[in-house]
Write a protein that holds these residues in place. Structure first.
Motif, mmCIF file in Angstrom:
data_model
loop_
_atom_site.group_PDB
_atom_site.id
_atom_site.type_symbol
_atom_site.label_atom_id
_atom_site.label_comp_id
_atom_site.label_asym_id
_atom_site.label_seq_id
_atom_site.Cartn_x
_atom_site.Cartn_y
_atom_site.Cartn_z
ATOM 1 N N GLU A 131 13.225 -56.930 64.047
ATOM 2 C CA GLU A 131 13.470 -55.723 64.847
ATOM 3 C C GLU A 131 13.041 -55.899 66.302
ATOM 4 O OE1 GLU A 131 11.405 -55.714 62.246
ATOM 5 O OE2 GLU A 131 12.354 -54.555 60.625
ATOM 6 N N ASN A 132 12.266 -56.954 66.589
ATOM 7 C CA ASN A 132 11.715 -57.141 67.933
ATOM 8 C C ASN A 132 12.406 -58.238 68.726
ATOM 9 O OD1 ASN A 132 9.089 -55.376 68.057
ATOM 10 N ND2 ASN A 132 9.044 -56.355 66.050
ATOM 11 N N ARG A 133 13.498 -58.768 68.224
ATOM 12 C CA ARG A 133 14.134 -59.915 68.882
ATOM 13 C C ARG A 133 14.613 -59.571 70.292
ATOM 14 N NH1 ARG A 133 12.847 -64.385 65.929
ATOM 15 N NH2 ARG A 133 14.550 -65.449 67.014
ATOM 16 N N LEU A 134 15.251 -58.439 70.456
ATOM 17 C CA LEU A 134 15.750 -58.064 71.774
ATOM 18 C C LEU A 134 14.599 -57.682 72.701
ATOM 19 C CD1 LEU A 134 18.247 -57.669 73.527
ATOM 20 C CD2 LEU A 134 18.359 -55.307 72.727
ATOM 21 N N LYS A 135 13.615 -56.991 72.169
ATOM 22 C CA LYS A 135 12.447 -56.616 72.974
ATOM 23 C C LYS A 135 11.758 -57.854 73.537
ATOM 24 C CE LYS A 135 7.968 -54.283 72.722
ATOM 25 N NZ LYS A 135 7.020 -53.551 71.842
ATOM 26 N N ASN A 136 11.615 -58.879 72.719
ATOM 27 C CA ASN A 136 10.971 -60.106 73.175
ATOM 28 C C ASN A 136 11.792 -60.794 74.264
ATOM 29 O OD1 ASN A 136 8.935 -59.641 71.323
ATOM 30 N ND2 ASN A 136 9.826 -60.962 69.747
ATOM 31 N N GLY A 160 22.736 -49.808 62.375
ATOM 32 C CA GLY A 160 22.252 -51.019 61.736
ATOM 33 C C GLY A 160 21.161 -51.710 62.524
ATOM 34 N N LEU A 161 20.955 -52.981 62.206
ATOM 35 C CA LEU A 161 19.848 -53.745 62.769
ATOM 36 C C LEU A 161 20.014 -53.991 64.272
ATOM 37 C CD1 LEU A 161 17.204 -54.930 61.899
ATOM 38 C CD2 LEU A 161 18.397 -57.003 61.153
ATOM 39 N N LEU A 162 21.247 -54.086 64.743
ATOM 40 C CA LEU A 162 21.460 -54.260 66.180
ATOM 41 C C LEU A 162 20.993 -53.016 66.943
ATOM 42 C CD1 LEU A 162 24.974 -55.992 66.296
ATOM 43 C CD2 LEU A 162 22.735 -57.041 66.697
ATOM 44 N N THR A 163 21.345 -51.847 66.427
ATOM 45 C CA THR A 163 20.922 -50.603 67.075
ATOM 46 C C THR A 163 19.410 -50.433 66.989
ATOM 47 O OG1 THR A 163 23.057 -49.557 66.589
ATOM 48 C CG2 THR A 163 21.226 -48.100 67.091
ATOM 49 N N VAL A 164 18.814 -50.824 65.878
ATOM 50 C CA VAL A 164 17.356 -50.762 65.747
ATOM 51 C C VAL A 164 16.696 -51.668 66.784
ATOM 52 C CG1 VAL A 164 15.397 -51.304 64.249
ATOM 53 C CG2 VAL A 164 17.373 -50.094 63.324
ATOM 54 N N ASN A 165 17.255 -52.863 66.990
ATOM 55 C CA ASN A 165 16.734 -53.762 68.022
ATOM 56 C C ASN A 165 16.779 -53.104 69.393
ATOM 57 O OD1 ASN A 165 16.090 -56.976 67.931
ATOM 58 N ND2 ASN A 165 17.034 -56.281 66.023
ATOM 59 N N ALA A 166 17.882 -52.406 69.660
ATOM 60 C CA ALA A 166 18.024 -51.722 70.943
ATOM 61 C C ALA A 166 16.960 -50.644 71.108
ATOM 62 C CB ALA A 166 19.420 -51.115 71.055
ATOM 63 N N MET A 167 16.697 -49.900 70.044
ATOM 64 C CA MET A 167 15.720 -48.812 70.112
ATOM 65 C C MET A 167 14.288 -49.330 70.230
ATOM 66 S SD MET A 167 17.191 -45.966 67.470
ATOM 67 C CE MET A 167 18.791 -45.194 67.751
ATOM 68 N N LEU A 191 12.228 -42.318 62.960
ATOM 69 C CA LEU A 191 11.711 -43.412 62.135
ATOM 70 C C LEU A 191 11.253 -44.579 62.995
ATOM 71 C CD1 LEU A 191 14.279 -43.431 59.165
ATOM 72 C CD2 LEU A 191 11.846 -42.839 59.052
ATOM 73 N N VAL A 192 12.040 -44.910 64.006
ATOM 74 C CA VAL A 192 11.647 -45.990 64.916
ATOM 75 C C VAL A 192 10.380 -45.606 65.665
ATOM 76 C CG1 VAL A 192 12.338 -47.303 66.958
ATOM 77 C CG2 VAL A 192 14.008 -46.875 65.154
ATOM 78 N N GLN A 193 10.292 -44.355 66.081
ATOM 79 C CA GLN A 193 9.076 -43.871 66.752
ATOM 80 C C GLN A 193 7.860 -44.035 65.851
ATOM 81 O OE1 GLN A 193 10.353 -39.848 67.542
ATOM 82 N NE2 GLN A 193 10.469 -40.200 69.751
ATOM 83 N N ALA A 194 8.019 -43.680 64.592
ATOM 84 C CA ALA A 194 6.882 -43.673 63.666
ATOM 85 C C ALA A 194 6.428 -45.080 63.284
ATOM 86 C CB ALA A 194 7.260 -42.889 62.406
ATOM 87 N N HIS A 195 7.366 -46.028 63.216
ATOM 88 C CA HIS A 195 7.022 -47.329 62.650
ATOM 89 C C HIS A 195 7.122 -48.506 63.615
ATOM 90 C CE1 HIS A 195 6.881 -45.533 58.635
ATOM 91 N NE2 HIS A 195 8.047 -44.950 58.909
ATOM 92 N N LEU A 196 7.913 -48.374 64.670
ATOM 93 C CA LEU A 196 8.178 -49.556 65.489
ATOM 94 C C LEU A 196 7.961 -49.350 66.988
ATOM 95 C CD1 LEU A 196 11.506 -50.622 63.707
ATOM 96 C CD2 LEU A 196 9.298 -51.790 63.519
ATOM 97 N N ASN A 197 8.260 -48.165 67.498
ATOM 98 C CA ASN A 197 8.211 -47.951 68.949
ATOM 99 C C ASN A 197 7.830 -46.507 69.249
ATOM 100 O OD1 ASN A 197 8.538 -47.931 71.711
ATOM 101 N ND2 ASN A 197 10.745 -48.304 71.693
ATOM 102 N N PRO A 198 6.543 -46.215 69.324
ATOM 103 C CA PRO A 198 6.098 -44.832 69.543
ATOM 104 C C PRO A 198 6.501 -44.267 70.906
ATOM 105 C CG PRO A 198 4.244 -46.360 69.651
ATOM 106 C CD PRO A 198 5.402 -47.140 69.140
ATOM 107 N N ASP A 199 6.854 -45.133 71.856
ATOM 108 C CA ASP A 199 7.241 -44.664 73.197
ATOM 109 C C ASP A 199 8.696 -44.204 73.278
ATOM 110 O OD1 ASP A 199 4.711 -45.240 74.227
ATOM 111 O OD2 ASP A 199 5.252 -47.325 74.644
#
Length: 315
Positions: free
Chosen positions: A156-161, A185-192, A221-229
């Motif tokens: 989920e962090n590939r794009l962020k990195n 999907g996973l591409l959109t999750v990477n974006a978020m 869900l992304v806020q809660a588990h992966l990206n609170p910002d």
């Protein structure tokens, strides 16, 4: 135009409409085009304190995601801001609209970026539209990326990195727009995970809010588990048809639901906006005097100013 009406576009004439051909439609379009292409007559847009990374998302297809991403980016670029568009949709429409030949076999794309086979320095391509406008293109390889990402560490962090602060600072990017595929999907999750802001384009048509609820749940869900910002910062109404009462009803409903997050500027339904990508251009380049171009320029200004106000309040 009354103040309670949507700011769809600014109809101006070349000479106030007082003599000769100044009040003709062609002269009015020429005046608007001149205003867009030589923005020195308007106040400069504020430069953000740090790079704003915005995910443009809505899993419903045909709502203007790609159109919004590339035209807002182009509108900001003509004001001297450095903008990057990351094309995360396997169809590669954003790449096409920005004049990038993403079918070249030797091109580095967002696919290689996600798999760690390329860096931002190697994947970012300058758009021929403007020296301040860049794009990380998408190729057909991206269609299989979600399957390949499943087995990777920190998928989920590939794009962020890849879009780390150091890489963005080297290029001096003020804005990064991530154009998502019409899915969750996973591409959109990477974006978020990579972004702090979500911009949701919503068309002024029936079923406009259908599916947005699911998108908001995924954001939570992304806020809660992966990206609170992560947060929804902006909603843009698109495909507005002033001839129909439905368009006004949809706009009113969206404003009631999202409040001040909805930009006052509304993008009208426009044949010119639809035609532009076919020529490998944004509407800003294809027909700068059109109502569609004016609307995106207005929306970009509103978006930049609202962001600066929020940034100032936060500090």
């Amino acid at each position: 135009m009354p103040s309670n009406q949507p700011n769809v576009s600014r109809e101006t004439s070349a000479n106030g409409g007082t003599d000769g051909f100044a009040d003709t439609p062609i002269a009015a379009a020429a005046a608007r085009a001149s205003e867009i292409l030589t923005p020195g007559g308007t106040p400069p847009l504020p430069r953000p304190a740090s790079t704003r990374i915005i995910t443009v998302a809505n899993q419903k297809g045909g709502v203007g995601k790609t159109t919004t991403a590339v035209n807002l980016a182009a509108a900001l670029a003509i004001h001297g801001l450095r903008v990057l568009v990351v094309d995360l949709d396997p169809q590669g429409n954003a790449s096409t609209a920005l004049g990038i030949d993403h079918r070249r076999p030797d091109i580095s794309s967002v696919y290689e970026l996600l798999l760690g086979e390329a860096t931002l320095d190697g994947a970012a391509q300058q758009s021929p539209a403007h020296e301040s406008l860049w794009c990380v293109p998408a190729t057909l390889d991206l269609a299989g990326a979600e399957i390949e990402l499943v087995s990777l560490v920190a998928r989920e962090n590939r794009l962020k990195n890849a879009l780390n602060a150091e890489a963005l600072a080297r290029h001096g990017f003020d804005y990064v727009f991530i154009d998502c595929p019409p899915s969750l999907g996973l591409l959109t999750v990477n974006a978020m995970v990579a972004a702090k802001e979500v911009l949701i384009p919503i068309q002024c048509e029936y079923y406009a809010l259908e599916g947005v609820g699911q998108l908001l749940r995924n954001i939570e869900l992304v806020q809660a588990h992966l990206n609170p910002d992560l947060h929804v910062s902006t909603v843009l109404l698109t495909m507005y048809d002033g001839r129909t009462k439905l368009a006004d009803q949809v706009a009113e409903e969206v404003r009631r639901h999202f409040g001040e997050k909805v930009l006052k500027t509304i993008v009208p339904r426009s044949v010119k906006v639809s035609e532009a990508p076919g020529f490998g251009m944004t509407i800003i380049d294809y027909d700068p005097g059109s109502r569609g171009a004016m609307s995106y320029v207005d929306a970009a200004r509103e978006f930049a100013i609202a962001g600066a106000a929020t940034d100032g309040a936060a500090r």
